[in-house]
Structure formats: structure tokens, C-alpha cells
Design a protein around this motif. Structure first.
Motif, mmCIF file in Angstrom:
data_model
loop_
_atom_site.group_PDB
_atom_site.id
_atom_site.type_symbol
_atom_site.label_atom_id
_atom_site.label_comp_id
_atom_site.label_asym_id
_atom_site.label_seq_id
_atom_site.Cartn_x
_atom_site.Cartn_y
_atom_site.Cartn_z
ATOM 1 N N THR A 55 6.202 -44.592 6.468
ATOM 2 C CA THR A 55 6.468 -43.667 5.528
ATOM 3 C C THR A 55 5.465 -44.135 4.486
ATOM 4 O O THR A 55 4.887 -45.190 4.267
ATOM 5 C CB THR A 55 7.609 -43.993 4.871
ATOM 6 N N ASN A 56 4.960 -43.073 3.320
ATOM 7 C CA ASN A 56 4.379 -43.395 2.472
ATOM 8 C C ASN A 56 5.408 -44.169 1.427
ATOM 9 O O ASN A 56 4.666 -44.813 0.619
ATOM 10 C CB ASN A 56 3.857 -41.825 1.860
ATOM 11 N N ASN A 57 6.599 -44.003 1.601
ATOM 12 C CA ASN A 57 7.266 -44.689 0.719
ATOM 13 C C ASN A 57 7.300 -46.188 0.914
ATOM 14 O O ASN A 57 7.433 -46.770 2.120
ATOM 15 C CB ASN A 57 8.663 -44.156 0.824
ATOM 16 N N GLY A 79 8.502 -54.266 -1.050
ATOM 17 C CA GLY A 79 6.948 -53.964 -0.879
ATOM 18 C C GLY A 79 6.541 -53.658 0.365
ATOM 19 O O GLY A 79 5.131 -53.421 0.530
ATOM 20 N N GLU A 80 7.182 -53.182 1.363
ATOM 21 C CA GLU A 80 6.550 -53.029 2.667
ATOM 22 C C GLU A 80 6.766 -51.441 2.815
ATOM 23 O O GLU A 80 7.945 -50.867 2.438
ATOM 24 C CB GLU A 80 7.702 -53.675 3.645
ATOM 25 N N HIS A 81 5.928 -50.687 3.390
ATOM 26 C CA HIS A 81 6.214 -49.327 3.977
ATOM 27 C C HIS A 81 7.120 -49.254 4.944
ATOM 28 O O HIS A 81 6.973 -50.260 5.736
ATOM 29 C CB HIS A 81 4.982 -48.748 4.295
ATOM 30 N N MET A 226 -5.784 -39.634 -1.363
ATOM 31 C CA MET A 226 -5.308 -40.736 -0.801
ATOM 32 C C MET A 226 -5.411 -41.930 -1.775
ATOM 33 O O MET A 226 -6.446 -42.400 -2.158
ATOM 34 C CB MET A 226 -6.034 -41.218 0.447
ATOM 35 N N SER A 227 -4.118 -42.449 -2.269
ATOM 36 C CA SER A 227 -4.122 -43.431 -3.282
ATOM 37 C C SER A 227 -3.553 -44.778 -2.921
ATOM 38 O O SER A 227 -2.601 -44.737 -1.831
ATOM 39 C CB SER A 227 -3.167 -42.919 -4.300
ATOM 40 N N ILE A 320 -0.402 -41.885 0.467
ATOM 41 C CA ILE A 320 -0.544 -43.337 0.131
ATOM 42 C C ILE A 320 -1.479 -43.943 1.309
ATOM 43 O O ILE A 320 -0.859 -43.834 2.604
ATOM 44 C CB ILE A 320 0.902 -43.925 0.040
ATOM 45 N N LEU A 321 -2.175 -44.888 1.148
ATOM 46 C CA LEU A 321 -2.957 -45.712 2.108
ATOM 47 C C LEU A 321 -1.915 -46.930 2.559
ATOM 48 O O LEU A 321 -1.848 -47.836 1.764
ATOM 49 C CB LEU A 321 -4.146 -46.279 1.197
ATOM 50 N N ASN A 322 -1.155 -46.700 3.711
ATOM 51 C CA ASN A 322 -0.323 -47.656 3.993
ATOM 52 C C ASN A 322 -0.866 -48.165 5.292
ATOM 53 O O ASN A 322 0.027 -48.471 6.111
ATOM 54 C CB ASN A 322 1.037 -46.648 4.192
ATOM 55 N N TYR A 323 -1.803 -48.471 5.371
ATOM 56 C CA TYR A 323 -2.536 -49.299 6.640
ATOM 57 C C TYR A 323 -2.801 -50.876 6.561
ATOM 58 O O TYR A 323 -2.874 -51.022 5.506
ATOM 59 C CB TYR A 323 -3.850 -48.497 7.218
#
Length: 605
Positions: A55-57, A79-81, A226-227, A320-323
Motif C-alpha cells: 500500500t501507499n499507506n 512505519g511500514e507500508h 511520486m513522493s 508514495i515511494l514504497n520500495y
């Protein structure tokens, strides 16, 4: 024919949430939740997810307010996606917690919805074994469509040689072909600049000796914003920033509270020259901060990922940059190649001929090209779609066009920034295309009161649409919409005492605002809420008779310090369904004492 009290169509977050709320308030009602897929979850169903998808969340913001995603139970920490598989697991747990699995009917596609005198007649096909289907008809007085916004893939139509051999799929089908595409020593072409294209490019390019090309079409909206999860020099959590009233004041929202302190702040910001300068500076700083944090201008390839429009225009084209590793390093070292071009045709073998004449030879093409607006359901009688406020590409009739123009003129007078700002693709690599429109002029959005119900059905209270919008706060939105729809359908929600024409005007005002608010977003198809999410949640709460400002009191008045600078999340709406049940029970008991009658529409908050 099967006869039930209420039908929900769609087994994603919104459908599950509304079924859970309706069942909790009406435990003896006969409910059906119809889902065409073999599993619940919508975009988080097992067949729609792939390894590494998240998720972006961040943890804590994608959860039902009355059912927190506990760290010890689901294995996701602060703190984790949230991994996609954990979202699926969580939705199944939500179903079990609300005891609604008995209402769910999978592999059941709604083909036709027919309005009848007693409500709705739903014609379905249920997949049984192999090529076989059962046909059934369901009669219901109440219907909620929660089919989502991503159920009909939009595929580009390219001229193609009969000898073209590479696999071509939509991003919706990428998970099913994951093992065939995501391999070492493969090259994948991804068409599109949205978040799903980034996810697929990352999955492909992180395989050993594999590469990906992201093809961004010059005629489109360009790369999404993309933030990083945290922005500004203060390292503010972006999700929390969006749901902080102080920052929400910067959005010229017509359905926000116009009275008291909030109304005063909004008038100063949006109806004075100096206020509009502050608003413009805020959006400029926010956009520049994202560009600087991502270091987009420091490399010629990453520069191609700089969004073409300003941050004010972003809408839900914000991601969101969730990589786990740096995406931009893949771009810098050539593992992900950026190309701004159009596909001209698919040639022989693996040849993909671009309009510029360049030829690519990918092993697979994934079209992350979005979704057709509106569901695949056919409505009867013919022509009822307009009455129901469904999106359409048909040219508007003169009355609708006149009303849309009328509300636009009011919006521009009330919020001059909407008219004055530069909404062009000012960073498009081809200056000649910067002012070219990117939306279909005939596209008309959902026209739903409160983004939920058709104004023409107010007297019947028989149908609603859950999740026919985009919001960064989907879990909270689904919860509040579910309670509003339940109260609306059972008649306990008081509606404004106004003529239908005024109700329609407010509907057009709010939906047309979404059309002009986010040039990068989706407002011309459906409501697209980011910084306007909190005012929308406030509306639903006020309709239900709840306090919208939920950060406590100071000396018996709204604590505006906490209200302005403390962020909202699902925890702020916890317990509202239980409170509604209590009020409803008390009202029901009072009515029995006085009249021994039934619940009356508009009697309860």
C-alpha cells in the motif's frame, strides 16, 4: 426469484465495510454481497496482487476504525507500508469479525440492474464449473453498488502484425503473468506513467540482468507525483499532512465549513489577494520539495520523471515511494529506461515501432493505461443512467451544460485561484504541447449528492454508490460512507429541507469543483479528494448529527490549536457505528412510548 432486504455489489473495502455496517445496525436483515471474482478484496484480491506490492499507506492509516490492524496479529509494524497480502488477510479478518461471510456470494457477476416499483431486480450469472454458469434473479428494496473504479481495464488499440510474438497484457492481468514476465535477462515495456507502471517497472528491473522501459505518452498527463513518505524540511508524514486541517485550508473547497474560525481563515486565504499569494507559494514550495527530495533535476534520465503539472493539480495522481531500494538509482544506471513517445504499431517478432521511428524489442508489454470509467453493469429501463448520475461520454444536454457553467462561474468568483492558476503541462518536454487538453471534453463525472446517491432517488431512498470516488483516506471514507448510506436507506437520516433543484445544484457544485480542481487527477470522471478529504468527512458527520471537529474542547469551545495542527486518522472515527446504534435505539424506544409506531424518516440524527 430470490427476495432479500439489501444487496451490495462489490467485494472490495467499500463493499465489505458497508455490508458490515448495515448488518450491525440491522442484524435480522437478509443481505447479499455479490462479487464477480473468486475472492473478496477488489484490488487486494489474491489474483490482483504480486510479490513486493504494498500500500501507499503506512501502518495505522489503512484500517477500519472499529477494527485496528494490530501489530501482533497481522505482523505489520509502525512505519511500514502494508504488504498487499496482509491487506487481503486483514479484509478476511474484518469479514469474520463482523460475521458477514454468510452473506457473500463469489463468482457472481451482476449483468443487469432493473428498476421496478418495489426497488430493484438484479439479473446475475454465477460461474459454477468449467464453462458453465447459473442464471439467477434477485429482488431487493435496497441496493448499494460498490464496484470500485478499477474493474474495466482500458487497453490501447494499436495496429499489430499477425507475427507479433511478445506477450501484451493490461496491468490488471500482470499478477497472473508475473512468473512469465518477471524473470532474469528479460526486457519489459510498460506503457504509462502512473503508480502501477512504477510498481511493475521496479519488479521487472530488480531481477538479475533484466531491464524495463517506461513509455510515457506525450498526449497524456505525464509522470505522477511520486513522493517520499515524509516531506518538507520538518520530515512531516505526507499522509498525516493531507489530513491536517491547517494544510487543508490551502485548498479552495466549496463544501468546507464557511462559518466561524474555519470560514474566516478560508475567506482570508482564498478571497484576498495576499491570501492567494500565500496559497500559491504553499503549493509551489510543496512541489519543489518533492522534486528536491527525489533529486529529479540531477540526472538527465530522472529529469524525465519530473511531473508536467504543478503540485496543486495532483489529485490522486499522487503516490508514495514504497520500495525497499531507491527507484531512481535504477533509472540512473539504465535498468529502467524512460521514453516519452507513442506506440505506432506492433511489428514482426518482438518489434514495437514508436511514432518517432525508434524500435524496441521487449519480451512483454504491460499496459498500465488505466480503467474505463463506470461499471460493466447494464441498467434498465434504458436511459436511467442519467437519472442515476452515472458518468457518461455523451454530449451534455443544454440544461446540464447550463447548470455546470453556472456553478463554475460561482466557483471562480468565490475562489479566484481556480481561475488564475497555471494548470497547463508547464514542464512538458515539448513546449508546443504544454497547453494541449488531456481530457475528453465530452466526459461527464458521477453526479451524486454527497458523492453517494442520485438526487432523483431521494424520494425512494433505494440506491447508493459506495466508493465512487478516490481519497487518500479510503478506510475512514468507507466507514463514514457506510454509516451514511445505512441511515439513508433505512430512513433514519435527516436530509436538508430543500427543493430538488437546490439539491441538484449542490450536487453539481461539488462534482464540478472536482472537475476543475485537479488537472492531473480524475475529477472529470469521479470525485478526486486529497486535501479536500477532511471537509468531505465533516459533511457526512454533520449529516449524521455527529461533531465534525473531533480533537477535543478547550474552555467548552473547539480547541482550534489541536484542530489545526493535529492530524486525523481512522482512530478519530472509532465507535461511531456503536454511537449511532445507541441513538437509534433510544429514539426507537421514545417513539414506541409515544406512538407505538415504526421509525420515521428524518426523526433521528
Amino acid at each position: 426469484m430470490e427476495d432479500v432486504d439489501m444487496v451490495v455489489v462489490g467485494g472490495g473495502l467499500y463493499g465489505i465495510t458497508v455490508a458490515a455496517t448495515y448488518h450491525r445496525i440491522h442484524p435480522t436483515a437478509k443481505i447479499l454481497l455479490l462479487e464477480s471474482a473468486p475472492s473478496i478484496g477488489g484490488p487486494w484480491a489474491p489474483h490482483r496482487i504480486f510479490p513486493g506490492l504494498k500500500t501507499n499507506n503506512l501502518w495505522g492509516t489503512y484500517e477500519h476504525p472499529d477494527f485496528p490492524m494490530r501489530e501482533d496479529k497481522f505482523g505489520v509494524r509502525k512505519g511500514e507500508h502494508v504488504p498487499a497480502g496482509k491487506v487481503t488477510e486483514y479484509l478476511h479478518a474484518l469479514i469474520d469479525d463482523n460475521d458477514i461471510s454468510k452473506f457473500i456470494r463469489l463468482k457472481t457477476r451482476v449483468e443487469v440492474v432493473q428498476r421496478v416499483e418495489t426497488g430493484w431486480r438484479i439479473h446475475c450469472t454465477t460461474h459454477t464449473v468449467g464453462p458453465y454458469y447459473n442464471f439467477s434473479t434477485i429482488s431487493t428494496a435496497k441496493l448499494i453498488l460498490a464496484t470500485g473504479l478499477a474493474n474495466r481495464p482500458s487497453m490501447p488499440q494499436w495496429a499489430s502484425s499477425t507475427d507479433f510474438k511478445s506477450l501484451v497484457v493490461h496491468s490488471a492481468d500482470f499478477p497472473g503473468h508475473y512468473a512469465d514476465i518477471v524473470k532474469p535477462k528479460r526486457h519489459t515495456l510498460i506503457v504509462g506513467g502512473g503508480k502501477s507502471s512504477w510498481d511493475i517497472a521496479y519488479a521487472c528491473a530488480t531481477m538479475p540482468s533484466s531491464t524495463a522501459t517506461m513509455l510515457i505518452r506525450p498526449s497524456g498527463k505525464g509522470p505522477v507525483w511520486m513522493s517520499p513518505p515524509h516531506v518538507t524540511p520538518l520530515r512531516l508524514w505526507l499522509e498525516k499532512l493531507v489530513f491536517t486541517r491547517f494544510f487543508g485550508f490551502m485548498s479552495p473547497c466549496p463544501f468546507a465549513n464557511e462559518s466561524g474560525f474555519e470560514g474566516l481563515v478560508r475567506r482570508l486565504l482564498h478571497q484576498t489577494w495576499i491570501g492567494r499569494k500565500i496559497v500559491g507559494a504553499f503549493w509551489g514550495i510543496l512541489g519543489d520539495d518533492v522534486v528536491q527530495l527525489n533529486k529529479l533535476n540531477e540526472h538527465p534520465e530522472t529529469k524525465k520523471l519530473k511531473p508536467w503539472r504543478g503540485a496543486f493539480e495532483v489529485g490522486n495522481a499522487l503516490s508514495i515511494l514504497n520500495y525497499p531500494t531507491n527507484f531512481f538509482e535504477l533509472v540512473k544506471n539504465g535498468r529502467v529506461k524512460m521514453v516519452v513517445d507513442e506506440v505506432e504499431r506492433l511489428g514482426e517478432g518482438k518489434e514495437v515501432v514508436l511514432r518517432s521511428g525508434e524500435i524496441l524489442e521487449p519480451d512483454a508489454i504491460v499496459c498500465a493505461t488505466g480503467w474505463e470509467v463506470g461499471g460493466s453493469v447494464k441498467f434498465l429501463p434504458s436511459g436511467i443512467e442519467k437519472e442515476l448520475g452515472l458518468p457518461t461520454r455523451s454530449p451534455p444536454d443544454p440544461e446540464d451544460l447550463a447548470l455546470a457553467r453556472r456553478v463554475e462561474r460561482r466557483l471562480y468568483r468565490q475562489y479566484p485561484f481556480l481561475r488564475e492558476r497555471d494548470s497547463s503541462r508547464l514542464h512538458h518536454p515539448d513546449p508546443a504541447l504544454r497547453d494541449t487538453p488531456t481530457t475528453d471534453p465530452n466526459q461527464r463525472p458521477y453526479r451524486l449528492y454527497r458523492f453517494l446517491v442520485p438526487p432523483t432517488d431521494i424520494h425512494r431512498r433505494s440506491i447508493g454508490f459506495a466508493g465512487a470516488l478516490m481519497s487518500l483516506g479510503n478506510a475512514s471514507c468507507a466507514y463514514l460512507q457506510s454509516l451514511w448510506l445505512t441511515a439513508y436507506l433505512d430512513g433514519t437520516l435527516s436530509l436538508p429541507n430543500m427543493p430538488l433543484e437546490q439539491l441538484k445544484y449542490e450536487t453539481y457544485r461539488d462534482t464540478q469543483y472536482c472537475v476543475i480542481r485537479n488537472a492531473m487527477g480524475y475529477g472529470n470522471k469521479f470525485p478526486d479528494l486529497v486535501f479536500d478529504s477532511l471537509p468531505y468527512f465533516d459533511l457526512l458527520l454533520q449529516d449524521l448529527g455527529f461533531e465534525a471537529k473531533r480533537k477535543g474542547k478547550l474552555l467548552g469551545m473547539t480547541n482550534w490549536g489541536a484542530e489545526c495542527f493535529k492530524s486525523y486518522g481512522p482512530e478519530d472515527y472509532r465507535g461511531l457505528v456503536a454511537e449511532w446504534q445507541r441513538r437509534r435505539l433510544e429514539g426507537n424506544n421514545d417513539e414506541r412510548k409515544n406512538t407505538s409506531g415504526r421509525l420515521r424518516a428524518g426523526t433521528y440524527p
